[in-house]
Design a protein around this motif. Structure first.
Motif, PDB file in Angstrom:
ATOM      1  N   HIS A 222       0.846  -1.190   0.000  1.00  0.00           N
ATOM      2  CA  HIS A 222       0.000   0.000   0.000  1.00  0.00           C
ATOM      3  C   HIS A 222       0.880   1.237   0.000  1.00  0.00           C
ATOM      4  O   HIS A 222       1.919   1.296   0.675  1.00  0.00           O
ATOM      5  N   ALA A 223       0.485   2.245  -0.806  1.00  0.00           N
ATOM      6  CA  ALA A 223       1.238   3.494  -0.907  1.00  0.00           C
ATOM      7  C   ALA A 223       0.310   4.681  -0.672  1.00  0.00           C
ATOM      8  O   ALA A 223      -0.834   4.677  -1.121  1.00  0.00           O
ATOM      9  N   SER A 224       0.811   5.670   0.049  1.00  0.00           N
ATOM     10  CA  SER A 224       0.042   6.874   0.356  1.00  0.00           C
ATOM     11  C   SER A 224       0.978   8.078   0.273  1.00  0.00           C
ATOM     12  O   SER A 224       2.204   7.926   0.206  1.00  0.00           O
ATOM     13  N   ILE A 235      -3.214  10.658   2.610  1.00  0.00           N
ATOM     14  CA  ILE A 235      -4.329  10.302   1.733  1.00  0.00           C
ATOM     15  C   ILE A 235      -3.880   9.235   0.753  1.00  0.00           C
ATOM     16  O   ILE A 235      -2.690   9.109   0.438  1.00  0.00           O
ATOM     17  N   SER A 236      -4.841   8.489   0.260  1.00  0.00           N
ATOM     18  CA  SER A 236      -4.568   7.519  -0.790  1.00  0.00           C
ATOM     19  C   SER A 236      -5.903   6.983  -1.294  1.00  0.00           C
ATOM     20  O   SER A 236      -6.971   7.330  -0.783  1.00  0.00           O
ATOM     21  N   TYR A 237      -5.826   6.124  -2.269  1.00  0.00           N
ATOM     22  CA  TYR A 237      -7.011   5.389  -2.717  1.00  0.00           C
ATOM     23  C   TYR A 237      -7.086   4.110  -1.892  1.00  0.00           C
ATOM     24  O   TYR A 237      -6.111   3.349  -1.814  1.00  0.00           O
ATOM     25  N   ASN A 238      -8.223   3.890  -1.256  1.00  0.00           N
ATOM     26  CA  ASN A 238      -8.380   2.729  -0.389  1.00  0.00           C
ATOM     27  C   ASN A 238      -9.848   2.323  -0.307  1.00  0.00           C
ATOM     28  O   ASN A 238     -10.695   2.884  -0.987  1.00  0.00           O
ATOM     29  N   GLY A 239     -10.119   1.358   0.546  1.00  0.00           N
ATOM     30  CA  GLY A 239     -11.480   0.845   0.677  1.00  0.00           C
ATOM     31  C   GLY A 239     -12.384   1.654   1.568  1.00  0.00           C
ATOM     32  O   GLY A 239     -13.557   1.307   1.744  1.00  0.00           O
ATOM     33  N   GLY A 240     -11.875   2.731   2.174  1.00  0.00           N
ATOM     34  CA  GLY A 240     -12.696   3.596   3.001  1.00  0.00           C
ATOM     35  C   GLY A 240     -12.979   3.082   4.398  1.00  0.00           C
ATOM     36  O   GLY A 240     -13.768   3.683   5.140  1.00  0.00           O
ATOM     37  N   CYS A 311      -4.028   2.572  -5.205  1.00  0.00           N
ATOM     38  CA  CYS A 311      -3.174   3.429  -4.371  1.00  0.00           C
ATOM     39  C   CYS A 311      -1.887   3.895  -5.045  1.00  0.00           C
ATOM     40  O   CYS A 311      -1.613   5.101  -5.121  1.00  0.00           O
ATOM     41  N   SER A 312      -1.073   2.961  -5.547  1.00  0.00           N
ATOM     42  CA  SER A 312       0.215   3.340  -6.122  1.00  0.00           C
ATOM     43  C   SER A 312       0.039   4.108  -7.432  1.00  0.00           C
ATOM     44  O   SER A 312       0.858   4.965  -7.775  1.00  0.00           O
ATOM     45  N   GLN A 313      -1.028   3.806  -8.144  1.00  0.00           N
ATOM     46  CA  GLN A 313      -1.344   4.545  -9.367  1.00  0.00           C
ATOM     47  C   GLN A 313      -1.624   6.009  -9.036  1.00  0.00           C
ATOM     48  O   GLN A 313      -1.132   6.921  -9.716  1.00  0.00           O
ATOM     49  N   PHE A 314      -2.375   6.249  -7.968  1.00  0.00           N
ATOM     50  CA  PHE A 314      -2.691   7.607  -7.533  1.00  0.00           C
ATOM     51  C   PHE A 314      -1.424   8.370  -7.126  1.00  0.00           C
ATOM     52  O   PHE A 314      -1.202   9.507  -7.557  1.00  0.00           O
ATOM     53  N   ASP A 333       0.955   0.299 -14.067  1.00  0.00           N
ATOM     54  CA  ASP A 333       1.884  -0.789 -13.748  1.00  0.00           C
ATOM     55  C   ASP A 333       2.652  -0.555 -12.453  1.00  0.00           C
ATOM     56  O   ASP A 333       3.393  -1.431 -12.002  1.00  0.00           O
ATOM     57  N   VAL A 334       2.513   0.626 -11.881  1.00  0.00           N
ATOM     58  CA  VAL A 334       3.302   0.978 -10.693  1.00  0.00           C
ATOM     59  C   VAL A 334       2.771   0.237  -9.461  1.00  0.00           C
ATOM     60  O   VAL A 334       1.570   0.214  -9.199  1.00  0.00           O
ATOM     61  N   ARG A 335       3.682  -0.347  -8.705  1.00  0.00           N
ATOM     62  CA  ARG A 335       3.357  -1.027  -7.452  1.00  0.00           C
ATOM     63  C   ARG A 335       3.997  -0.270  -6.291  1.00  0.00           C
ATOM     64  O   ARG A 335       4.988   0.444  -6.483  1.00  0.00           O
ATOM     65  N   PRO A 336       3.455  -0.389  -5.087  1.00  0.00           N
ATOM     66  CA  PRO A 336       3.976   0.388  -3.952  1.00  0.00           C
ATOM     67  C   PRO A 336       5.481   0.294  -3.759  1.00  0.00           C
ATOM     68  O   PRO A 336       6.143   1.303  -3.487  1.00  0.00           O
ATOM     69  N   THR A 337       6.054  -0.896  -3.907  1.00  0.00           N
ATOM     70  CA  THR A 337       7.496  -1.037  -3.669  1.00  0.00           C
ATOM     71  C   THR A 337       8.334  -0.407  -4.777  1.00  0.00           C
ATOM     72  O   THR A 337       9.537  -0.199  -4.593  1.00  0.00           O
ATOM     73  N   ASP A 338       7.724  -0.083  -5.927  1.00  0.00           N
ATOM     74  CA  ASP A 338       8.478   0.571  -6.998  1.00  0.00           C
ATOM     75  C   ASP A 338       9.040   1.912  -6.549  1.00  0.00           C
ATOM     76  O   ASP A 338      10.116   2.321  -6.998  1.00  0.00           O
ATOM     77  N   PHE A 339       8.311   2.600  -5.679  1.00  0.00           N
ATOM     78  CA  PHE A 339       8.772   3.919  -5.223  1.00  0.00           C
ATOM     79  C   PHE A 339      10.103   3.816  -4.480  1.00  0.00           C
ATOM     80  O   PHE A 339      10.887   4.766  -4.467  1.00  0.00           O
TER      81      PHE A 339
END
Length: 356
Positions: A222-224, A235-240, A311-314, A333-339
């Motif tokens: 998960h990325a925020s 903030i991030s995109y999540n399930g609320g 999340c990571s796309q956002f 294609d971006v995943r949280p660990t890519d950062f």
């Protein structure tokens, strides 16, 4: 050559139409018939192939075992009682998709040229040395631990929690509107004097995160982003969290603690006031226009509408908007660990780790 390409396209199109038709209208007997028919077809195809005899035997056994597993899945998913229409639909889609698994087995053998598989003789088994066993001990132990993790991740409770949450999502329309309050944006504006934006990469332990990790093979899923160092504006995109609709939502560090070994990595990226203001303005716009969590995008890597993301796309989209991205990759294609892993030029500064 053109005729061959045309025929291949026709076959592919026909296959996709059949799969979609089965996914929508297939019954349990039809699924069983297709699984068995496809297994028999692949067995006959393998028997006439140029593979060595040992490889043929292994492939045929694999097709038979796979057919049994497919039928067991269909019996427990297609005809089973579901929580809602969404879970029923995804179960049927998955049941249709696994029809093609025998082709994957054949492709693995062909592409990797694994034509030298064989069962070891009794003599060969007896000559396995203790040194070899000791060398492989760590690998065996790791594999057993992995099996234990898979068993835990795919437990009834985890799958039930994940499927029960599916009905709240939408990958085609905006369902979240205005979840970020005026107070949130006041805090964000107050952070403009801070010359950094903060990336929050977390290993939360949620059911969805655990299932995703089986496919990504990554611990952090998960990325925020946060505009302030105290993480009051995450903030991030999540399930609320079942409070707000899935989409763009505020987050709290405490909410990341969903398992005993949950952890959060905090990094900061130098930014100007103008760049940070640009991101805040975009977040305001998304909050006003609406958003949704792109659950299907995790698989098909496509967003039906601009504000439907994961999340990571956002996070990547926000960095790119302000010319702060430090690696080049399609946002889908971006995943949280890519950062972290793709920070080749050391743009990020590690701040600290939170362990619960």
């Amino acid at each position: 050559m053109k005729d061959l390409i045309s025929d291949r396209k026709l076959i592919n199109t026909t296959m996709w139409i059949l799969l979609v038709g089965v996914a929508f209208f297939g019954t349990m007997p039809l699924f069983v018939l297709i699984y068995y028919a496809f297994a028999i077809f692949m067995i006959m195809r393998t028997a006439q192939s140029q593979f060595p005899k040992r490889v043929k035997i292994w492939m045929i056994v694999a097709y038979l075992v796979l057919a049994v597993l497919q039928i067991v899945f269909a019996a427990n998913a297609v005809e089973a009682h579901h929580f809602n229409l969404v879970t029923a639909f995804f179960s049927r889609v998955f049941a249709a998709a696994i029809i093609l698994l025998p082709l994957a087995i054949e492709r693995i053998v062909v592409v990797n040229k694994k034509t030298d598989f064989y069962l070891p003789s009794i003599k060969e088994v007896a000559t396995v040395s203790f040194e070899q066993l000791n060398t492989n001990k760590e690998l065996i132990s790791h594999s057993l631990q992995g099996m234990g993790k898979i068993k835990h991740t795919l437990s009834t409770d985890n799958l039930k929690e994940t499927f029960e949450d599916l009905h709240r999502h939408s990958s085609t329309r905006y369902i979240n509107n205005g979840s970020l309050t005026d107070d949130y944006f006041k805090l964000a504006e107050q952070s403009l004097s801070d010359p950094y934006i903060y990336l929050v990469i977390s290993n939360t332990g949620s059911s969805a995160s655990e299932i995703i990790s089986l496919f990504t093979q990554k611990q952090y899923n998960h990325a925020s982003i946060s505009f302030d160092a105290d993480l009051k504006t995450i903030i991030s995109y999540n399930g609320g969290e079942k409070v707000y609709p899935p989409g763009l939502n505020a987050e709290m560090v405490e909410a990341f603690h969903k398992k005993d070994d949950a952890s959060v990595l905090i990094y900061r990226l130098p930014t100007t006031t103008e760049q940070k203001q640009l991101i805040i303005n975009k977040v305001k716009q998304i909050n006003s226009d609406g958003s949704a969590y792109n659950l299907l995008g995790l698989v098909i890597k496509h967003s039906y509408r601009p504000n439907i993301m994961f999340c990571s796309q956002f996070v990547y989209q926000m960095l790119k908007l302000a010319d702060l991205e430090y690696f080049d990759k399609p946002a889908g294609d971006v995943r949280p660990t890519d950062f972290i892993e793709l920070d080749y030029y050391k743009k990020l500064e590690f701040c600290y780790e939170i362990k619960f």
